[in-house]
Write a protein that holds these residues in place. Structure first.
Motif: not given
Length: 496
Positions: A5-10, A68-73, A106-109, A227-234
């Motif tokens: 589901r997550k771009t970063g995970s893939g 691991t990575s997580s976002r929005d549940g 884990e996904a939260m629909p 980019p270095a030091q960026t926040d991919m969650a944002d």
């Protein structure tokens, strides 16, 4: 097939199989290769923990790695039991991995019932070699077979009887991982063949579904600037910092089948295509997504349909592009939808045209638009979801081409104009040229078939006479003009 589901995970999973064709004459060490990977994961906003790390002679051994990575549940977790990085003694490093790599999603629909998926990546006889420099590491990969299998799924506390698997064979590829103000990842991957299968059931009514298919000559190219030091969650911030990604997947002939069984009866579907490709790009400049398929055939047997449904297309194409960031200057957008050479089976024709009165030539539906627009806020700004007004305005629209061809009639058009957004309601100004060939003949046939009542046919002819100018046998042209004062003209005659 199963996709993370997550771009970063893939991307992280793909990086485990990173490769490149370049064999630069420079030195890298196992430790430098490992640091390159961990830095890439950190820049993706993922967390990495290591069970143990040790040197065994010329080999760096990393055990029990958790990514691991997580976002929005929702969350993703991958476990790499063992990774071995061997110094080959000539400035290159050989990569060996565990044959099985489990991961957990884990996904939260929106319904609030958490969906948990267990899966595993299996590879056989993988060989990857790293060369180059610490700032530009190149990877070569050869792996005879790699498979992803979903081994379990739960919705809430209930087991979901679903299994999926896809397998790639005769795989080769290349990656180049560079470092600097931003990390760069350029990849190429080829698989000779892909197969996939799916099976599932609904315990509530006993219905089942199974599917299987294959595709040949799969190619995947991608390029990422991170980019270095960026926040991919944002993602909004990441795009402003310079994040950019583009990719393309192409494959040769593909076919698949789907079989279903339910209390209403059994059904099936089969489809094939000669070739297809899909491309994607995203950056601060905008988003673009498109695809093209050739030689498409579909056949459906449904319990509630008395005859099989069969259709084909010589080609189908789509493209969509739009701006993503706020700007005072107009930015381009585009939309394309093209279904050409559409045919349906004689059995389906016979349901509404048993005497074959309508021409059965291949049909086409094509719309090709472009224009410019301005956004008042960034698309990924959280406020975008809360706004109740249009988040921007359209400045210009260009109808590059329009075509509807079916049952012996053809409507074509082109035109465009500007949009005045200064008032409470946007006002278009421009013109559209239309041409209709075979319209009267089609109306006659529909009336003869009793599909169109006489009074409705008369109304249609009156509208054609109002908007159209005869230009030969059963040919009408029309020029629709929209003026700055809000008036509308058809062939010079005012309508509004």
């Amino acid at each position: 097939m199963f996709s993370c589901r997550k771009t970063g995970s893939g991307a992280a999973l793909a990086a485990l199989f990173a490769t490149t064709a370049s064999m630069a004459m420079a030195d890298v060490t196992p430790e430098q290769v490992w640091e390159g990977w961990t830095g890439y994961y950190r820049d993706l906003g993922q967390q990495l923990t290591v069970g143990s790390r040790s040197r065994q002679g010329d080999t760096l051994v990393i055990s029990d790695t958790q990514l691991t990575s997580s976002r929005d549940g929702s969350s993703f977790a991958l476990t790499l039991p063992e990774l071995r990085l061997r110094d080959m003694g000539d400035g290159r490093v050989e990569v060996q991995m565990a044959p099985e790599i489990p991961f957990h999603v884990e996904a939260m629909p929106e319904d609030g019932k958490k969906v948990t998926t267990e899966a595993v990546v299996r590879q056989k006889d993988l060989r990857a070699v790293v060369s180059g420099t610490p700032d530009a590491m190149s990877y070569d990969l050869v792996v005879p077979e790699v498979a992803v299998e979903v081994t379990g799924m739960q919705a809430g506390r209930e087991d979901v009887p679903l299994r999926m698997q896809f397998t790639l064979t005769d795989n080769t590829g290349s990656y180049v991982l560079t470092q600097g103000p931003s990390r760069g990842l350029v990849s190429k991957f080829h698989a000779a063949k892909m197969t996939f299968s799916l099976s599932g059931a609904n315990p509530e009514d006993g219905s089942t579904v199974t599917a299987a298919g294959k595709a040949n000559a799969i190619d995947f190219d991608s390029e990422v600037a991170l980019p270095a030091q960026t926040d991919m969650a944002d993602l909004r911030k990441a795009l402003n910092d310079g994040f950019a990604a583009q990719g393309r997947i192409a494959y040769g002939n593909m076919d698949y089948t789907v079989d279903t069984a339910s209390p209403e009866g059994k059904g099936s579907m089969s489809a094939r295509t000669d070739s297809a490709d899909v491309s994607f790009s995203m950056s601060k400049a905008g988003l673009s997504y498109g695809g093209h398929g050739r030689g498409i055939e579909v056949s459906v047997n449904a319990p509630d349909v008395p005859v099989p449904i069969a259709a084909s297309m010589s080609q189908a194409a789509f493209n969509f592009s739009m701006p993503l960031m706020k700007s005072d200057a107009a930015q381009p957008f585009a939309f394309l939808w093209d279904m050409d050479g559409v045919t349906i089976s004689d059995a389906l024709w016979a349901m509404f045209d048993p005497t074959a009165q309508l021409p059965r030539d291949p049909a086409r539906l094509m719309v090709d638009l472009a224009g410019t627009a301005r956004l008042d806020m960034d698309v990924f700004d959280p406020a975008m979801a809360e706004t109740e007004t249009a988040p921007g305005q359209i400045d210009t629209v260009d109808i590059k081409a329009l075509e509807l061809r079916a049952a012996g009639a053809q409507l074509t058009g082109a035109g465009g104009g500007t949009i005045d957004n200064s008032g409470p309601v946007p006002m278009p100004q421009g013109a559209v040229d239309l041409k209709l060939v075979g319209g009267n003949a089609l109306i006659d046939k529909l009336v003869a078939m009793k599909l169109l009542p006489q009074d409705q046919a008369m109304g249609a002819r009156m509208m054609m006479g109002l908007f159209g100018v005869p230009q030969g046998e059963d040919t009408l042209t029309s020029k629709i003009e929209m003026k700055a004062d809000g008036t509308i003209y058809a062939n010079g005659q005012r309508l509004k």
